[in-house]
Scaffold this motif. Structure first.
Motif, PDB file in Angstrom:
ATOM      1  N   ALA A 134       8.145  28.451   2.533  1.00 48.32           N
ATOM      2  CA  ALA A 134       6.785  27.942   2.748  1.00 48.32           C
ATOM      3  C   ALA A 134       6.436  28.039   4.225  1.00 48.32           C
ATOM      4  O   ALA A 134       7.321  28.032   5.096  1.00 48.32           O
ATOM      5  N   ASP A 135       5.142  28.115   4.505  1.00 47.61           N
ATOM      6  CA  ASP A 135       4.629  28.226   5.866  1.00 47.61           C
ATOM      7  C   ASP A 135       4.402  26.822   6.430  1.00 47.61           C
ATOM      8  O   ASP A 135       3.494  26.110   5.980  1.00 47.61           O
ATOM      9  N   PRO A 136       5.208  26.391   7.415  1.00 53.17           N
ATOM     10  CA  PRO A 136       5.035  25.032   7.956  1.00 53.17           C
ATOM     11  C   PRO A 136       3.651  24.789   8.537  1.00 53.17           C
ATOM     12  O   PRO A 136       3.186  23.635   8.571  1.00 53.17           O
ATOM     13  N   GLY A 137       2.982  25.846   8.976  1.00 58.28           N
ATOM     14  CA  GLY A 137       1.645  25.674   9.537  1.00 58.28           C
ATOM     15  C   GLY A 137       0.612  25.273   8.512  1.00 58.28           C
ATOM     16  O   GLY A 137      -0.498  24.858   8.873  1.00 58.28           O
ATOM     17  N   LYS A 138       0.943  25.421   7.226  1.00 58.11           N
ATOM     18  CA  LYS A 138       0.014  25.061   6.158  1.00 58.11           C
ATOM     19  C   LYS A 138       0.477  23.816   5.380  1.00 58.11           C
ATOM     20  O   LYS A 138      -0.063  23.524   4.328  1.00 58.11           O
TER      21      LYS A 138
END
Length: 462
Positions: free
Chosen positions: A191-195
């Motif tokens: 998963a993208d931590p920025g999202k």
């Protein structure tokens, strides 16, 4: 276009829901309430009948107001024992494909982050067929189970519930953005931590700093049912609910509630038709009118008046053991802050009729305080059409005398007749529970929960 009638089943994970004494009928399977196959068979039956959902009532308290003890409830099995419905849903969803599930949980007794994770998990396991029947808790018995002396005051409960819903919306709608979960095997990036966003909330009732622990589920927010009867409860329903569960003994009394709910919805600038209303009812259906009446007479012989009084006392907070069963009931004379009194509901529903407690016991003894419709498939279908036309309801939340017979008779005898009249679907629409009922998997943009997809709405409170 002909208005379609919708059906939900209304049960408790208990030997008795709303018909004390009927568990003793020789054809009843209510004593199999601990048997998972019993509930799986019921879920499959309702799906065969194209029911939209199975709604499971729940509460952590025991009915101990009548006579000042829980003895009557225990003797009659009136909603005790009562098992945890959230544990039941996974198995029922695995055995079905389309049937939705509405599980009751209380904003007075739960914690938002914990409950949000449970519902997200079930939304994944059911492929988007989970709903939350939002309750605020009405009994001192339930409050004592959580270490409080008494139930939270009426308006304070709804203030807590409003904040509870806002917190869960933040978790479900705002913690994980669309596209956050990648599952990219090549890069090893799950998963993208920025999202993925931390939810910080500090309010009058809840203070938390967390990331929602479940990734976005098919519906994100579960489909929202609610059953508040008081003016404050209806205001809450108008803001949050996608479907409202109402109840009353007459079309006129239910019509008044429905008008109020739709008017409150319109006052918020939202479509008053954009909320489904299901009214409580119990149907005794047989191939002929005479057979149905014979069943009704047979069922009456098993009804347990003490069990009914235990339920009525628990719902109203009034010890009905102190009342003369044959004395006239007066509207407004007895009222509990916890709910719009069931007794008041009867006395106000038909002002020209003088109700006694004995008559209320007879009326509510099979299936609760909604109408009891008895007759042939044509008779009952006619009555249902009249309720839809006069009370402006979208469907019926069906209680039962005992399981599975009441629902089997509806599925086998009534549903085909409704289908022939063009009043009932022949197959399910595709998608989630919300998609089947509203046309969309996600909360509609007009719903207040949808606003929490906006990062500015989930910023920390000042």
């Amino acid at each position: 276009m002909t208005r379609q009638i919708r059906l939900t089943g209304f049960i408790a994970f208990s030997p008795v829901h709303l018909s004390p004494g009927l568990w003793a009928h020789p054809r009843s399977r209510d004593l199999d309430y601990k048997d998972l196959d019993h509930w799986v068979d019921l879920a499959r039956l309702l799906e065969r009948g194209r029911f939209d959902a199975l709604i499971i009532a729940d509460g952590i308290g025991i009915h101990d107001v009548y006579g000042g003890t829980a003895d009557a409830a225990i003797r009659s099995g009136a909603q005790v024992p009562k098992h945890d419905p959230l544990m039941l849903v996974s198995a029922l969803a695995h055995a079905t494909t389309h049937l939705g599930f509405g599980v009751t949980a209380s904003t007075s007794h739960e914690l938002p982050a914990v409950l949000a994770r449970r519902f997200s998990t079930l939304d994944h396991f059911t492929d988007g067929r989970i709903g939350w029947n939002i309750a605020t808790g009405v009994s001192d018995s339930g409050a004592r189970a959580f270490g409080r002396e008494a139930v939270i005051g009426h308006d304070a409960r709804y203030e807590r519930a409003d904040e509870f819903l806002d917190v869960t919306y933040k978790l479900w709608e705002g913690s994980w953005q669309d596209g956050a979960v990648l599952r990219d095997r090549a890069s090893g990036l799950f998963a993208d931590p920025g999202k993925v966003h931390r939810i910080r909330h500090r309010g009058a009732h809840f203070d938390l700093d967390t990331i929602h622990l479940a990734e976005p589920s098919p519906q994100r927010t579960p489909f929202l049912f609610q059953a508040g009867a008081s003016p404050r409860g209806r205001a809450f329903a108008a803001r949050h609910a996608e479907a409202v569960l109402v109840g009353g003994p007459t079309r006129a009394s239910v019509a008044s509630s429905v008008r109020d709910i739709r008017a409150r919805r319109a006052a918020l600038g939202r479509d008053p038709r954009d909320i489904a209303v299901f009214t409580l009812a119990t149907l005794i259906v047989a191939p002929t009118r005479e057979e149905a009446r014979a069943k009704h007479d047979e069922y009456r012989r098993y009804s347990d008046p003490d069990g009914v009084l235990a339920l009525l006392s628990g719902w109203t907070g009034i010890d009905l053991s102190r009342f003369d069963l044959d004395a006239p009931l007066r509207p407004g004379g007895q009222r509990d802050d916890a709910v719009l009194s069931v007794i008041d509901g009867f006395t106000r529903a038909d002002p020209d009729r003088v109700w006694t407690l004995r008559e209320v016991i007879t009326h509510t003894g099979i299936g609760g305080r909604g109408p009891l419709l008895v007759g042939s498939p044509a008779d009952v279908a006619d009555e249902m059409e009249a309720w839809v036309a006069e009370a402006d309801v979208d469907g019926f939340n069906l209680s039962y005398a005992f399981l599975p017979e009441t629902f089997a008779d509806v599925v086998d005898h009534l549903v085909p007749g409704l289908q022939r009249r063009g009043l009932y679907k022949r197959d399910y629409a595709p998608g989630s529970l919300r998609a089947k009922l509203t046309g969309s998997d996600r909360l509609k943009p007009s719903h207040p929960g949808a606003a929490f997809r906006d990062r500015a709405r989930i910023a920390p409170a000042a």
